[in-house]
Design a protein around this motif. Structure first.
Motif, PDB file in Angstrom:
ATOM      1  N   SER A 269      -8.333  35.526 -14.945  1.00 19.92           N
ATOM      2  CA  SER A 269      -6.968  35.561 -15.465  1.00 19.92           C
ATOM      3  C   SER A 269      -5.985  35.608 -14.303  1.00 19.92           C
ATOM      4  CB  SER A 269      -6.775  36.776 -16.375  1.00 19.92           C
ATOM      5  OG  SER A 269      -5.415  36.960 -16.686  1.00 19.92           O
TER       6      SER A 269
ATOM      7  N   SER B  61       0.337  50.860 -27.249  1.00 19.73           N
ATOM      8  CA  SER B  61      -1.084  50.523 -27.259  1.00 19.73           C
ATOM      9  C   SER B  61      -1.868  51.262 -28.348  1.00 19.73           C
ATOM     10  CB  SER B  61      -1.694  50.790 -25.877  1.00 19.73           C
ATOM     11  OG  SER B  61      -3.083  50.614 -25.900  1.00 19.73           O
TER      12      SER B  61
ATOM     13  N   SER C  66     -11.197  37.664 -11.795  1.00 19.90           N
ATOM     14  CA  SER C  66     -10.656  38.394 -12.950  1.00 19.90           C
ATOM     15  C   SER C  66     -10.531  37.517 -14.184  1.00 19.90           C
ATOM     16  CB  SER C  66      -9.290  38.991 -12.607  1.00 19.90           C
ATOM     17  OG  SER C  66      -8.363  37.960 -12.302  1.00 19.90           O
TER      18      SER C  66
ATOM     19  N   THR D 281      -7.552  39.657 -24.359  1.00 16.26           N
ATOM     20  CA  THR D 281      -6.961  38.326 -24.441  1.00 16.26           C
ATOM     21  C   THR D 281      -7.782  37.425 -25.352  1.00 16.26           C
ATOM     22  OG1 THR D 281      -6.094  38.574 -22.197  1.00 16.26           O
ATOM     23  CG2 THR D 281      -6.218  36.336 -23.083  1.00 16.26           C
TER      24      THR D 281
ATOM     25  N   ALA E 100      -3.932  38.883 -14.619  1.00 13.91           N
ATOM     26  CA  ALA E 100      -4.528  40.084 -14.020  1.00 13.91           C
ATOM     27  C   ALA E 100      -4.385  40.053 -12.504  1.00 13.91           C
ATOM     28  CB  ALA E 100      -6.001  40.181 -14.414  1.00 13.91           C
TER      29      ALA E 100
ATOM     30  N   LEU F  41      -9.217  43.657 -20.173  1.00  3.97           N
ATOM     31  CA  LEU F  41      -8.068  42.755 -20.278  1.00  3.97           C
ATOM     32  C   LEU F  41      -8.502  41.370 -20.740  1.00  3.97           C
ATOM     33  CD1 LEU F  41      -5.072  42.072 -19.767  1.00  3.97           C
ATOM     34  CD2 LEU F  41      -5.701  41.546 -17.400  1.00  3.97           C
TER      35      LEU F  41
ATOM     36  N   ALA G   9      -5.555  47.964 -21.065  1.00  2.00           N
ATOM     37  CA  ALA G   9      -6.227  47.465 -19.872  1.00  2.00           C
ATOM     38  C   ALA G   9      -5.271  47.414 -18.683  1.00  2.00           C
ATOM     39  CB  ALA G   9      -6.813  46.081 -20.135  1.00  2.00           C
ATOM     40  N   LEU G  10      -4.031  47.013 -18.945  1.00  3.88           N
ATOM     41  CA  LEU G  10      -3.056  46.965 -17.855  1.00  3.88           C
ATOM     42  C   LEU G  10      -2.808  48.354 -17.276  1.00  3.88           C
ATOM     43  CD1 LEU G  10      -0.524  44.410 -19.354  1.00  3.88           C
ATOM     44  CD2 LEU G  10      -2.218  44.010 -17.574  1.00  3.88           C
TER      45      LEU G  10
ATOM     46  N   ILE H  42      -4.995  44.876 -24.500  1.00  7.39           N
ATOM     47  CA  ILE H  42      -4.355  44.287 -23.321  1.00  7.39           C
ATOM     48  C   ILE H  42      -3.448  45.324 -22.658  1.00  7.39           C
ATOM     49  CG2 ILE H  42      -2.622  42.608 -22.587  1.00  7.39           C
ATOM     50  CD1 ILE H  42      -3.815  40.646 -24.585  1.00  7.39           C
TER      51      ILE H  42
END
Length: 541
Positions: free
Chosen positions: A187, A108, A185, A18, A190, A14, A143-144, A140
């Motif tokens: 972030s 994605s 993280s 970014t 996140a 993630l 990753a989520l 991204i």
């Protein structure tokens, strides 16, 4: 252990996605973002919206804060509007958290596929960089999905449930853990998503989740402080103002978190979605309320962080912001401004040389010190440009990169020549008490004045790349060479007339004329680069 590793790798993915989005956007639209931010500073509402828009593009409030901080550090944007932009960035990242929670699993692989095709096919073109952005967005989203998938088995472990079950009453402890989540993280986005996942699986209570969200926002402020720890005083003030705004929000909302949790829990929405909605509205209300306090906060930050005094005599680079390296247009502008500082130091060296030839030998030491400053700036510019990803530069940026390197090298060589000239005059003329003849001194002064004019015109041409000015500089170079030749012949005539002072200083005098001729060539070389640029660039001028 493998499950924990999967979670950490998903968070890393993630962060990496970014970063790819931010660098891709900045390489394509970096200069435009700078113009948008600079134009939006006149009104707070526009600055706030600019912060939301830029964060939506770069997918990170930390990235927006770094960008704005670099502008403030270079004195391109004032502190007050910068704080308003950062408040807008906080709202922007909260909105992106809401958008990214939708079921976008089908998007994605599509984004990654087309991104790779465009990036590999047209790497050095704008389409290639937009492909890079597409890859980052795809990563991204992927990753989520991985974060949610990896967090689910972890939350079912009995040890984890016991650990999180202890987070039931201490709101300050819960907020600090949320801040720790954001820092680990790298972030706040996140951290909020992990919190939402923990809430959905009933590992933590809804009230604890709200405390973690508030703490995650505070953690993003701490991250900004860490990222700008090496910045100058102006840059640190932006990060400090952002942190204090977030801290103020924590102080206001945490005492009422019990009431908010009971009231929100009555809404017909799942706890997972409530966590995300709370994140959005908490940031929106907090930032809107704090916008009028941007100016008082700026004054407070200026009092808390004083301008750093110049404790060293050695000149240091001022504009080489490493955070701008991902944006070629900004990085090249920074290097250009630092190169102009080299020109300013050279002007001081030439003024010192003038005082040397008028009988002030101590000025030679000052000229030597200034040459050391020129060397420091040249080395810094060279290393700064070497860090730029030159393979990805557009053709125009690549030419500008070469122009800056060449100009900095010419100025560095010119500094060495002026230092040697000052040393020679101090050692061979002043120390031996053999002054120049009156006419010879006038000629050297005349050439020195023309050299100074050509240096200033050369710096102007370097900055503006104006064709008309470049032609003027080329004509000035030829005029100088003609005058230099005439003065050489005049010196020989004085030797023929048995002028004692001219005889004693003949070798030094002719050597200075040759050095001045080389200086003139170095100062005027920039004209040829501008005049030889492609026709398309000339039309753009």
């Amino acid at each position: 252990m493998l499950t924990l590793l999967n979670l950490l790798s998903a968070i890393a993915l993630l962060v990496w996605g970014t970063h790819i989005v931010r660098t891709g956007i900045m390489r394509v639209y970096g200069a435009d973002l700078r113009r948008v931010l600079s134009r939006s500073i006149e009104r707070k509402s526009m600055a706030f919206l600019a912060g939301i828009g830029v964060t939506a593009l770069v997918q990170s409030s930390n990235a927006t804060t770094l960008l704005v901080t670099s502008f403030v550090a270079q004195q391109l944007v004032g502190l007050t509007p910068a704080l308003v932009v950062v408040l807008g960035a906080d709202v922007g990242t909260a909105l992106m958290a809401r958008i990214l929670t939708f079921d976008l699993s089908w998007l994605s692989p599509l984004l990654i596929f087309f991104g790779v095709v465009f990036f590999l096919g047209r790497k050095q073109m704008r389409a290639g960089q937009l492909g890079r952005v597409s890859i980052g967005l795809g990563l991204i989203l992927l990753a989520l999905q991985l974060i949610v998938a990896a967090a689910r088995p972890i939350t079912q472990a009995s040890g984890v449930q016991v650990m999180f079950s202890s987070l039931t009453g201490d709101i300050m402890l819960d907020a600090l853990i949320g801040a720790l989540f954001a820092i680990i993280s790298y972030s706040s986005l996140a951290a909020v998503l992990i919190t939402a996942t923990l809430t959905a699986t009933s590992v933590i209570s809804f009230q604890v989740a709200l405390c973690l969200v508030v703490g995650a926002n505070l953690g993003s402020g701490l991250l900004a402080m860490l990222n700008n720890s090496t910045s100058n005083a102006d840059g640190k003030r932006v990060a400090l103002g952002s942190l204090l705004f977030k801290f103020a929000g924590c102080l206001v909302v945490l005492p009422f978190i019990h009431l908010l949790a009971r009231w929100l829990d009555k809404l017909p929405v799942t706890d997972e979605e409530l966590v995300i909605f709370f994140h959005v509205f908490y940031n929106l209300i907090r930032c809107l309320v704090l916008i009028p306090f941007a100016e008082p906060m700026a004054r407070l930050c200026q009092r808390l962080i004083r301008d750093e005094p110049e404790t060293e005599l050695r000149l240091k680079p001022k504009h080489l912001d490493s955070s701008a390296l991902d944006t070629p247009a900004l990085a090249l502008a920074n290097a250009s401004r630092e190169t102009l500082r080299m020109g300013d130091v050279l002007e001081q060296m030439m003024a010192g040389f003038t005082r040397v030839i008028h009988g002030e030998p101590r000025e030679a030491r000052e000229v030597r010190r200034l040459d050391d400053d020129v060397d420091v700036l040249y080395t810094a510019i060279k290393l700064y440009l070497a860090q730029m990803p030159k393979v990805d530069l557009a053709a125009e940026d690549s030419r500008r990169w070469a122009e800056i390197i060449e100009m900095a090298l010419n100025l560095e060589q010119a500094g060495d020549i002026i230092e040697r000239m000052s040393g020679d005059v101090a050692a061979k003329s002043l120390a031996t008490k053999q002054p120049f003849s009156a006419q010879g001194l006038l000629e050297l002064e005349s050439l020195q004045e023309q050299l100074l004019n050509n240096l200033r015109l050369g710096l102007s041409v370097f900055l503006s790349r104006d064709i008309t000015s470049a032609k003027r500089l080329r004509r000035a170079k030829h005029r100088f060479r003609i005058i230099n030749r005439r003065y050489s012949h005049a010196h020989v005539d004085r030797l023929h007339q048995q002028n004692l002072q001219s005889i004693e200083t003949s070798s030094l005098h002719l050597g200075l004329l040759g050095d001045m001729k080389r200086l003139n060539s170095l100062f005027c070389a920039v004209a040829y680069g501008v005049l030889e640029q492609p026709d398309d660039d000339k039309d753009d001028e």
